[in-house]
Design a protein around this motif. Structure first.
Motif, PDB file in Angstrom:
ATOM      1  N   LEU A   1      60.351  56.980  12.137  1.00 43.66           N
ATOM      2  CA  LEU A   1      59.823  56.752  13.489  1.00 43.66           C
ATOM      3  C   LEU A   1      59.295  58.035  14.101  1.00 43.66           C
ATOM      4  CD1 LEU A   1      62.478  54.284  14.927  1.00 43.66           C
ATOM      5  CD2 LEU A   1      60.057  53.782  14.519  1.00 43.66           C
ATOM      6  N   LEU A   2      60.041  59.119  13.929  1.00 42.71           N
ATOM      7  CA  LEU A   2      59.602  60.393  14.489  1.00 42.71           C
ATOM      8  C   LEU A   2      58.291  60.838  13.853  1.00 42.71           C
ATOM      9  CD1 LEU A   2      60.741  62.467  16.560  1.00 42.71           C
ATOM     10  CD2 LEU A   2      61.493  63.790  14.596  1.00 42.71           C
ATOM     11  N   ARG A   3      58.215  60.755  12.544  1.00 46.78           N
ATOM     12  CA  ARG A   3      56.993  61.152  11.835  1.00 46.78           C
ATOM     13  C   ARG A   3      55.844  60.209  12.166  1.00 46.78           C
ATOM     14  NH1 ARG A   3      54.097  64.940  11.019  1.00 46.78           N
ATOM     15  NH2 ARG A   3      52.829  64.874   9.156  1.00 46.78           N
ATOM     16  N   CYS A   4      56.142  58.938  12.388  1.00 44.26           N
ATOM     17  CA  CYS A   4      55.115  57.971  12.783  1.00 44.26           C
ATOM     18  C   CYS A   4      54.462  58.387  14.100  1.00 44.26           C
ATOM     19  CB  CYS A   4      55.749  56.583  12.910  1.00 44.26           C
ATOM     20  SG  CYS A   4      54.627  55.299  13.499  1.00 44.26           S
ATOM     21  N   ILE A   5      55.268  58.781  15.060  1.00 48.10           N
ATOM     22  CA  ILE A   5      54.737  59.234  16.353  1.00 48.10           C
ATOM     23  C   ILE A   5      53.859  60.469  16.156  1.00 48.10           C
ATOM     24  CG2 ILE A   5      55.360  60.218  18.602  1.00 48.10           C
ATOM     25  CD1 ILE A   5      55.780  57.200  18.413  1.00 48.10           C
ATOM     26  N   GLU A   6      54.284  61.368  15.288  1.00 47.96           N
ATOM     27  CA  GLU A   6      53.477  62.563  15.022  1.00 47.96           C
ATOM     28  C   GLU A   6      52.133  62.185  14.395  1.00 47.96           C
ATOM     29  OE1 GLU A   6      57.261  65.583  14.413  1.00 47.96           O
ATOM     30  OE2 GLU A   6      56.148  64.916  12.647  1.00 47.96           O
TER      31      GLU A   6
ATOM     32  N   ASN B   1      52.002  69.939  21.436  1.00 48.01           N
ATOM     33  CA  ASN B   1      51.421  70.086  22.775  1.00 48.01           C
ATOM     34  C   ASN B   1      50.725  68.801  23.219  1.00 48.01           C
ATOM     35  OD1 ASN B   1      52.304  72.668  23.413  1.00 48.01           O
ATOM     36  ND2 ASN B   1      50.591  73.616  22.352  1.00 48.01           N
ATOM     37  N   TYR B   2      50.008  68.158  22.304  1.00 47.60           N
ATOM     38  CA  TYR B   2      49.383  66.880  22.636  1.00 47.60           C
ATOM     39  C   TYR B   2      50.432  65.819  22.932  1.00 47.60           C
ATOM     40  CZ  TYR B   2      44.527  68.107  21.687  1.00 47.60           C
ATOM     41  OH  TYR B   2      43.262  68.642  21.749  1.00 47.60           O
ATOM     42  N   ILE B   3      51.504  65.799  22.149  1.00 43.12           N
ATOM     43  CA  ILE B   3      52.581  64.833  22.381  1.00 43.12           C
ATOM     44  C   ILE B   3      53.187  65.056  23.762  1.00 43.12           C
ATOM     45  CG2 ILE B   3      54.927  64.184  21.681  1.00 43.12           C
ATOM     46  CD1 ILE B   3      53.993  64.534  18.760  1.00 43.12           C
TER      47      ILE B   3
ATOM     48  N   ARG C   1      45.172  60.035  17.029  1.00 43.69           N
ATOM     49  CA  ARG C   1      44.605  59.763  18.346  1.00 43.69           C
ATOM     50  C   ARG C   1      43.838  60.958  18.911  1.00 43.69           C
ATOM     51  NH1 ARG C   1      48.660  56.754  21.645  1.00 43.69           N
ATOM     52  NH2 ARG C   1      47.921  55.121  20.269  1.00 43.69           N
ATOM     53  N   TYR C   2      44.354  62.157  18.668  1.00 46.71           N
ATOM     54  CA  TYR C   2      43.727  63.348  19.235  1.00 46.71           C
ATOM     55  C   TYR C   2      42.901  64.123  18.218  1.00 46.71           C
ATOM     56  CZ  TYR C   2      46.541  62.179  23.225  1.00 46.71           C
ATOM     57  OH  TYR C   2      47.106  61.519  24.287  1.00 46.71           O
TER      58      TYR C   2
END
Length: 104
Positions: A28-33, A55-57, A39-40
């Motif tokens: 899950l953590l790596r998925c968010i990354e 920083n984007y997160i 996205r960016y």
């Protein structure tokens, strides 16, 4: 399909299907990354891309909230060997589904 979008989706599937809480949390953590990188449009060939990604997160309220919740659950899991990921998984699912919309 963008490789980061694909990886985010695969990591989410791993988190959904795994019976190991450590694997779920890590995926899950790596998925968010990976969602943030996608996205960016972060260039992951740059040496310090992880710092840029973080920083984007931090600047994205939705993603940061999820990232923080996952880190909190990791901490609780270390303390009590228990984890409650149902709401986190649902919220991450929404972000993963947004990837499909953003790609079209």
């Amino acid at each position: 399909m963008n490789s980061h979008a694909y990886l985010a989706k695969q990591l989410f599937k791993m988190a959904e299907t795994s019976t190991d809480e450590t694997v779920k949390l890590s995926a899950l953590l790596r998925c968010i990354e990976e969602i943030a990188i996608f996205r960016y449009n972060i260039d992951d060939s740059v040496e310090d891309y992880q710092s840029v990604m973080l920083n984007y997160i931090k600047n994205d309220d939705k993603i940061y909230k999820l990232y923080s919740e996952i880190l909190d659950e990791m901490f609780y899991y270390l303390l009590s060997d228990e984890v409650n990921l149902n709401s986190v998984i649902e919220d991450v699912r929404k972000e993963v589904n947004r990837i499909q919309i953003e790609e079209t």
